[in-house]
Scaffold this active site. Structure first.
Site, PDB file in Angstrom:
ATOM      1  N   ASP A  36       0.814  -1.210   0.000  1.00 31.47           N
ATOM      2  CA  ASP A  36       0.000   0.000   0.000  1.00 31.47           C
ATOM      3  C   ASP A  36       0.856   1.272   0.000  1.00 31.47           C
ATOM      4  OD1 ASP A  36      -2.545  -1.396   0.130  1.00 31.47           O
ATOM      5  OD2 ASP A  36      -2.035  -1.870   2.195  1.00 31.47           O
ATOM      6  N   GLU A 142      -9.425  -2.591   4.043  1.00 27.10           N
ATOM      7  CA  GLU A 142      -9.066  -2.196   5.413  1.00 27.10           C
ATOM      8  C   GLU A 142     -10.095  -1.244   6.005  1.00 27.10           C
ATOM      9  OE1 GLU A 142      -4.209  -2.563   4.919  1.00 27.10           O
ATOM     10  OE2 GLU A 142      -5.250  -0.742   4.293  1.00 27.10           O
TER      11      GLU A 142
END
Length: 251
Positions: A36, A142
């Site tokens: 990420d 997430e």
């Protein structure tokens, strides 16, 4: 190519947030060695704006993660600094020890959350010093599950990956030239030895991505996704506020 066009869109979006919404000079990002933050750094490298990239290892961080973070910096053509948060963590834990009552099974999470919040402090302090905005690296999976630390890695000025499933983050990573070692490693917050995201959540990113696509998932996967989503509502909202005294009509 849709991926190429979307990357161009994200770069332009980041620049509009920086210049029009915040009126700041550059960007600050924590680079962990994971996919990420690697994608975020490669996006920032395309803006041509100043970037403060910090690698912030803790005592439990693996050398592999530090090496991967350095490889990400090199692949993006961005210079960065490695600053250990270990001394700050040790000092705070020592000072707080008399006030803590941590259940044994929760102690890893407590310690991990402190590390995430220390990184947030480092990033926002650096950002203020350089008149820059802080990038958060949370993706759609997430955010759905609340798999981030409140006021830690969940604290940011912009969230460029928020509309992407984990599989799509990897797709962008391959397109942008993220190092192979990062693309092939198991996602981990690196908050304690042997920790992996999927191991902690009890559900795979592939199953979460399938859920986000509106596809059926196993009963066990659905149970875990709903569990994490329902217990993390507080992470996705602003703090509640009562009515003001002028609005209050009671006696």
């Amino acid at each position: 190519m849709k991926t190429a066009a979307y990357v161009d869109y994200l770069v332009a979006w980041l620049e509009s947030q920086r210049t029009e919404l915040y009126g700041m000079d550059g960007y600050t990002l924590g680079v962990s060695g994971g996919i990420d933050s690697a994608v975020c750094l490669h996006l920032l490298a395309r803006t041509n704006a100043p970037i403060q990239a910090l690698v912030l290892p803790a005592a439990v961080s693996s050398q592999e993660d530090v090496n991967d973070a350095q490889a990400v910096l090199k692949s993006a053509g961005v210079s960065g600094q490695i600053i250990s948060i270990a001394p700050w963590y040790d000092l705070i834990m020592a000072q707080l020890q008399p006030a803590l009552y941590a259940e044994p099974e929760r102690v890893n999470v407590l310690k991990g959350n402190l590390m995430a919040r220390l990184r947030m402090i480092a990033l926002f302090t650096t950002a203020q010093s350089h008149r820059s905005i802080v990038l958060g690296t949370d993706n759609a999976a997430e955010i759905l599950t609340g798999y981030f630390t409140k006021f830690g890695d969940g604290a940011a000025d912009v969230l460029p990956l928020a509309g992407l499933r984990k599989e799509q983050v990897f797709e962008l990573g391959r397109y942008l030239g993220v190092p192979k070692s990062v693309l092939e490693k198991k996602p981990s917050a690196g908050l304690w030895e042997g920790q992996t995201d999927e191991g902690e959540m009890g559900v795979t990113y592939a199953e979460i991505d399938a859920y986000l696509r509106g596809e059926p998932v196993s009963e066990q996967a659905l149970k875990q996704i709903q569990f994490w989503h329902n217990r993390s509502h507080h992470k996705r909202m602003l703090p509640p506020k009562p009515m003001g005294l002028d609005e209050f009509k009671g006696k």
